[in-house]
Design an enzyme around this catalytic site. Structure first.
Site: not given
Length: 557
Positions: A179, A183, A312, A446, A532
């Site tokens: 994360e 981010r 994913d 998504e 992502t």
């Protein structure tokens, strides 16, 4: 929701949170904004100022990254001819609506949760959470590039000032490596590449350094949790037998290659190349990559395979690594298309009603469930269609369109016209959630992400229509008086809100909607790949960057 916690919840891309009190949606208030011309003017001032700053800092050391040279190597200006403004009045009106939603979300974050990680819009306070290990301002860093490309310059400047004065990287606490990377590192990198502000580059590299101790394992596969202060790392308590997670250690490549690019320190690229080397070496069941791997032994821990949560973005980063390398990273290309063949052979299914979906695989047994997170795969297969075998190009485009259609159906078949966290294809159900614990929607991007890519690849107007349906549903069911909130059950219109405005709503959901209603030259896919968390990172054109004589050749500034 606890049953979903391990599955899709704690990750990816957000921890599941216990739903608090419900709240009634209130009337929509449109926030005013300055004229577009003023914004473009102020942005061009920022740009020219940043170019002056960067040009004075380079030159002496040939190893130093040259921002000016990088800008010359882009085929198109990052913001396009006219900030991507579409000629069609209705499309432009829709784009302006998305911009208003961003301003509304941001203004409320700033008013009630400034400096915290996320806004709780019903209780009008901030949320810190435990994913970022003491780091603050996740919504600020996640929003920098969105504010900038939308021309919300006052807001962007406030965000930049906060990063300058208040983003403290010396934090103690357990952070998710994944994360923090997608981010914070991703957000700072894209803010730098878009603006040339050295501040963002320096913070990105400083933070990147703090992530390196996570790789100190017998295999070099990083552990999932790191204390940014002490450098100690460990695996998630809920992860099978102390394992690392495919979608976590497999979603570092784009950012780490750019950290090497900006710092001239090869260690970042070495770390992610080592992961790839190990994955290439070990045996894959039926060519598939299971979700759990031991960082100690380097062996798979369970044979659970998913294109949704836990798996994913590993696949996404393979094709994007190839594209970001200016199509020179042949390892990534080979791994992606080989994995895609295995996915098609083992996971892609067609329902009795004719819907194509990606099932999950548990030790050879299929679970006919598709998570919202897996809906990114329509866009992924779409952007990878061109570079596989020539005879498969149309097949991949068709598959991408079919999966995107299925994900749209998961939205259409709910009362709110928003999709559930996971939907099933068994016992008569098709593209609907059958379990109570799967019915929530937490502002995830998504499905909209795939609409954006499919629009860019096909220009089929249905994708813009589907995007607009999502805007209307978000406005009707997720907009509350002081921000946007997720909802607990997409199948009832008397909605119960979860009181959380996720940072990825500002970073991804609203950005992809804005791009869907913009011209293709706003962050052109010829120049940019999105991490992502939807942070745009530039394609690295080494042949151009190493050639000083490119000034005349390439379209510029």
């Amino acid at each position: 929701m606890t049953s979903a916690k391990v599955e899709a919840g704690i990750k990816l891309k957000s921890q599941s949170r216990k739903p608090p009190v419900s709240y009634e949606a209130t009337e929509v208030r449109l926030a005013g904004g300055k004229a577009q011309e003023d914004l473009n003017l102020s942005r061009s001032k920022t740009e020219s100022a940043s170019e002056k700053v960067t040009s004075s800092n380079h030159g002496a050391n040939s190893d130093t990254f040259s921002y000016k040279k990088f800008r010359r190597c882009l085929f198109k200006p990052p913001l396009g001819r006219d900030s991507g403004r579409p000629a069609d009045p209705q499309t432009n009106e829709r784009r302006e609506k998305v911009k208003e939603m961003m301003k509304f979300a941001w203004d409320n974050y700033k008013r009630y949760a400034w400096g915290k990680n996320e806004l709780r819009p019903l209780t009008r306070n901030g949320h810190i959470g435990n994913m970022f290990g003491g780091l603050r301002g996740a919504s600020v860093v996640d929003s920098l590039d969105t504010l900038y490309i939308m021309g919300l310059m006052d807001e962007y400047n406030d965000a930049k000032e906060w990063v300058k004065t208040s983003l403290d990287l010396n934090s103690n606490g357990e952070a998710s490596l994944f994360e923090v990377n997608i981010r914070y590192v991703g957000g700072l990198l894209s803010a730098y590449y878009l603006t040339g502000e050295e501040l963002f580059k320096n913070k990105a590299v400083e933070l990147g350094e703090k992530l390196l101790p996570a790789f100190n394992t017998p295999t070099g596969i990083p552990r999932g949790v790191i204390n940014l202060g002490s450098g100690t790392s460990w695996s998630w308590g809920w992860a099978s037998a102390g394992s690392s997670i495919l979608a976590e250690f497999g979603t570092l490549h784009l950012e780490f290659v750019h950290l090497t690019e900006l710092s001239s320190n090869p260690v970042y690229t070495e770390k992610v190349m080592n992961i790839r080397k190990l994955l290439n070496k070990i045996e894959k069941p039926h060519g598939l990559y299971p979700n759990f791997l031991s960082p100690v032994s380097g062996n798979w821990v369970q044979h659970h395979v998913s294109i949704g949560g836990l798996g994913d973005s590993f696949y996404e980063y393979l094709i994007k690594s190839y594209l970001m390398s200016d199509k020179t990273d042949d390892d990534a290309k080979k791994m992606y298309y080989t994995a895609l063949e295995a996915i098609e052979a083992n996971l892609v299914q067609k329902s009795p009603g004719g819907l194509t979906y990606m099932a999950e695989w548990r030790g050879g047994i299929l679970d006919h469930k598709m998570g919202h997170l897996a809906c990114f795969s329509g866009g992924m297969i779409g952007i990878g269609a061109d570079d596989g075998a020539a005879e498969k190009r149309q097949h991949y485009l068709d598959l991408a369109a079919e999966i995107t259609h299925t994900c749209h159906e998961s939205y259409t078949r709910s009362a709110t016209k928003l999709g559930p966290e996971a939907f099933r294809f068994d016992s008569g159900a098709e593209a609907t959630a059958t379990r109570l614990s799967d019915r929530y929607y937490i502002l995830r991007p998504e499905v909209i992400e795939s609409y954006m890519y499919m629009w860019r690849l096909t220009h089929d107007p249905k994708y813009r229509e589907w995007g607009w349906e999502a805007v209307e549903a978000l406005e009707q069911h997720c907009r509350v008086e002081s921000g946007f909130s997720g909802i607990r059950d997409v199948y009832t219109t008397s909605v119960s809100h979860d009181n959380m405005q996720q940072s990825f709503f500002l970073s991804e959901t609203l950005k992809y909607l804005y791009l869907l209603f913009s011209d293709d030259d706003l962050l052109s896919l010829e120049d940019w790949v999105f991490n992502t968390e939807a942070h745009p990172l530039p394609i690295i054109r080494n042949s151009c960057l190493q050639d000083d004589a490119t000034q005349e050749k390439t379209v510029s500034e």
